[in-house]
Design a protein around this motif. Structure first.
Motif, PDB file in Angstrom:
ATOM      1  N   ASN A  65       0.814  -1.223   0.000  1.00 35.56           N
ATOM      2  CA  ASN A  65       0.000   0.000   0.000  1.00 35.56           C
ATOM      3  C   ASN A  65       0.843   1.266   0.000  1.00 35.56           C
ATOM      4  N   TYR A  68       1.015   7.362   3.243  1.00 37.21           N
ATOM      5  CA  TYR A  68       2.184   7.978   3.855  1.00 37.21           C
ATOM      6  C   TYR A  68       1.957   8.394   5.301  1.00 37.21           C
ATOM      7  N   GLU A  69       0.704   8.487   5.719  1.00 36.84           N
ATOM      8  CA  GLU A  69       0.419   8.769   7.127  1.00 36.84           C
ATOM      9  C   GLU A  69       0.981   7.671   8.032  1.00 36.84           C
ATOM     10  N   THR A 158      -7.664  14.296   4.341  1.00 32.02           N
ATOM     11  CA  THR A 158      -7.530  13.111   5.198  1.00 32.02           C
ATOM     12  C   THR A 158      -7.416  13.544   6.658  1.00 32.02           C
ATOM     13  N   ASN A 206      -6.114   0.482   3.574  1.00 28.28           N
ATOM     14  CA  ASN A 206      -6.672   0.926   2.293  1.00 28.28           C
ATOM     15  C   ASN A 206      -7.509   2.196   2.407  1.00 28.28           C
ATOM     16  N   SER A 222      -6.704   9.068  -5.331  1.00 30.01           N
ATOM     17  CA  SER A 222      -7.701   8.311  -4.553  1.00 30.01           C
ATOM     18  C   SER A 222      -7.398   8.438  -3.060  1.00 30.01           C
ATOM     19  N   LYS A 224      -7.393   8.730   0.941  1.00 31.41           N
ATOM     20  CA  LYS A 224      -7.888   7.785   1.945  1.00 31.41           C
ATOM     21  C   LYS A 224      -8.383   8.474   3.220  1.00 31.41           C
TER      22      LYS A 224
HETATM   23  N1  MTE Z   1      -4.278   8.910   0.728  1.00 32.86           N
HETATM   24  C1  MTE Z   1      -3.643   9.380   1.805  1.00 32.86           C
HETATM   25  N2  MTE Z   1      -4.351  10.006   2.752  1.00 32.86           N
HETATM   26  N3  MTE Z   1      -2.300   9.240   1.973  1.00 32.86           N
HETATM   27  C2  MTE Z   1      -1.528   8.633   1.021  1.00 32.86           C
HETATM   28  O1  MTE Z   1      -0.297   8.546   1.188  1.00 32.86           O
HETATM   29  N4  MTE Z   1      -1.478   7.516  -1.169  1.00 32.86           N
HETATM   30  C3  MTE Z   1      -2.090   7.525  -2.493  1.00 32.86           C
HETATM   31  C4  MTE Z   1      -3.569   7.110  -2.430  1.00 32.86           C
HETATM   32  N5  MTE Z   1      -4.245   7.766  -1.326  1.00 32.86           N
HETATM   33  C5  MTE Z   1      -2.170   8.120  -0.154  1.00 32.86           C
HETATM   34  C6  MTE Z   1      -3.582   8.270  -0.247  1.00 32.86           C
HETATM   35  C7  MTE Z   1      -1.390   6.685  -3.452  1.00 32.86           C
HETATM   36  S1  MTE Z   1       0.113   7.266  -4.013  1.00 32.86           S
HETATM   37  C8  MTE Z   1      -1.910   5.509  -3.919  1.00 32.86           C
HETATM   38  S2  MTE Z   1      -1.134   4.641  -5.188  1.00 32.86           S
HETATM   39  C9  MTE Z   1      -3.156   4.941  -3.353  1.00 32.86           C
HETATM   40  O2  MTE Z   1      -3.638   5.696  -2.256  1.00 32.86           O
HETATM   41  C10 MTE Z   1      -2.895   3.525  -2.887  1.00 32.86           C
HETATM   42  O3  MTE Z   1      -4.092   2.895  -2.518  1.00 32.86           O
HETATM   43  P1  MTE Z   1      -4.071   1.408  -1.971  1.00 32.86           P
HETATM   44  O4  MTE Z   1      -2.962   1.310  -0.960  1.00 32.86           O
HETATM   45  O5  MTE Z   1      -5.408   1.153  -1.390  1.00 32.86           O
HETATM   46  O6  MTE Z   1      -3.783   0.520  -3.162  1.00 32.86           O
END
Ligand code: MTE
Length: 305
Positions: A65, A68-69, A158, A206, A222, A224
């Motif tokens: 995954n 970065y948090e 986030t 995720n 996308s 999170k």
């Molecule tokens: N959302 C947050 N809050 N922090 C993140 O570091 N990384 C992004 C995205 N959403 C990220 C994030 C990146 S670079 C990707 S490729 C996808 O989340 C990865 O989603 P997955 O781990 O569910 O496949």
């Protein structure tokens, strides 16, 4: 590449859950080639927006995954996200909306569609997965709160909670993680707020309990574990664009003809292998060209990258 003839019934509606999970986890790589009647039945059950490519295993999706948090390593989120409190959870919806407020997660997602969406997912780092999401269309949620006419963009944030998100103890990113969409992108039916995968609530690594999924854009769009959605008039700042604007644009549409300054975007590696060792050509708009190309008519995608 999208199916148009799908029915609404899910495999899980007609099969005991453990059997369903078991079959789904078999549907990777070579196993998907052995088209048994059971697998064909799963295919007939998905959303018309789903790809018919076999999904990655639950193991792939939850062990590799970017979040970065919890650190910059691919294994960090699976290892460190356990301690994140996701209940209670609320999302602030504000800006140019008729019904701004703080919405409890359960209230926000009460009108979820039943069918899952099996989407291709292409990370900017040139790897990809296929993921079976559940959730709701973002358009439905935005319509519920009433988008005002001045709104042109949607901004997302986030959670910031360094005591539970150890990556946030380092300031290499100006937290919160931020993302944004143009309003027409946000209202597109392919754009979903995902609340789970493989029929289960979202795993923490995720983006529990609710994250954005925009399948024709690089994965970093996308965002999170969302706590704020703001309807705004101007293009909002986004984390990767703020960090390195020459490498990461606002649009971030998957585009094999526009290379990242430091690597090619022409092909990708499917995590978990699959046909041809997992290497395949990247498709324009990640394979969703027929659905979304019209959103960018008249825009030079090498400039609006
Ligand atoms: N959302 C947050 N809050 N922090 C993140 O570091 N990384 C992004 C995205 N959403 C990220 C994030 C990146 S670079 C990707 S490729 C996808 O989340 C990865 O989603 P997955 O781990 O569910 O496949």
């Amino acid at each position: 590449m999208l199916r148009r003839d799908a029915r609404k019934l899910r495999w899980s509606d007609v099969t005991p859950r453990p059997l369903w999970m078991n079959r789904r986890s078999l549907m990777t790589g070579a196993a998907a080639l052995m088209a048994s009647p059971a697998l064909a039945r799963i295919d007939a059950a998905a959303s018309p927006y789903s790809t018919d490519i076999a999904p990655n295993s639950l193991e792939d999706i939850t062990a590799y995954n970017n979040f970065y948090e919890f650190g910059t390593g691919k294994e960090d989120p699976a290892r460190l996200a356990d301690g994140l409190t996701i209940d209670p959870w609320s999302v602030v919806i504000d800006g140019l909306v008729d019904k701004p407020g703080t919405y409890d997660f359960a209230d926000l997602v009460k009108d979820q569609p039943l069918e899952e969406r099996i989407y291709r997912f292409r990370c900017v780092e040139a790897w990809s997965m296929v993921i079976p999401w559940i959730g709701l269309e973002l358009a439905g949620l935005l319509n519920r709160v009433g988008v005002q006419s001045g709104a042109k963009y949607v901004a997302f944030e986030t959670l910031v909670r360094p005591e539970e998100m150890p990556g946030q103890q380092s300031p290499f990113i100006e937290w919160p993680y931020r993302e944004g969409l143009r309003l027409d992108e946000a209202m597109h039916p392919l754009t979903i707020m995902a609340t789970g995968l493989y029929g289960e609530p979202m795993p923490r690594q995720n983006g529990a309990p609710i994250r954005l999924v925009v399948p024709w854009k690089y994965g970093f769009k996308s965002i999170k574990s969302i706590v704020r959605i703001s309807l705004v008039a101007d293009m909002p700042p986004t984390t990767w664009n703020m960090l390195q604007p020459s490498e990461y644009g606002f649009f971030a549409n998957v585009n094999p003809t526009v290379d990242h300054p430091r690597w090619s975007q022409a092909s990708e590696r499917r995590v978990g292998g699959g046909l041809f060792g997992g290497r395949e050509d990247t498709l324009m708009f990640n394979g969703y060209e027929a659905e979304v190309a019209s959103l960018y008519a008249g825009q030079d995608l090498a400039v609006a990258y």
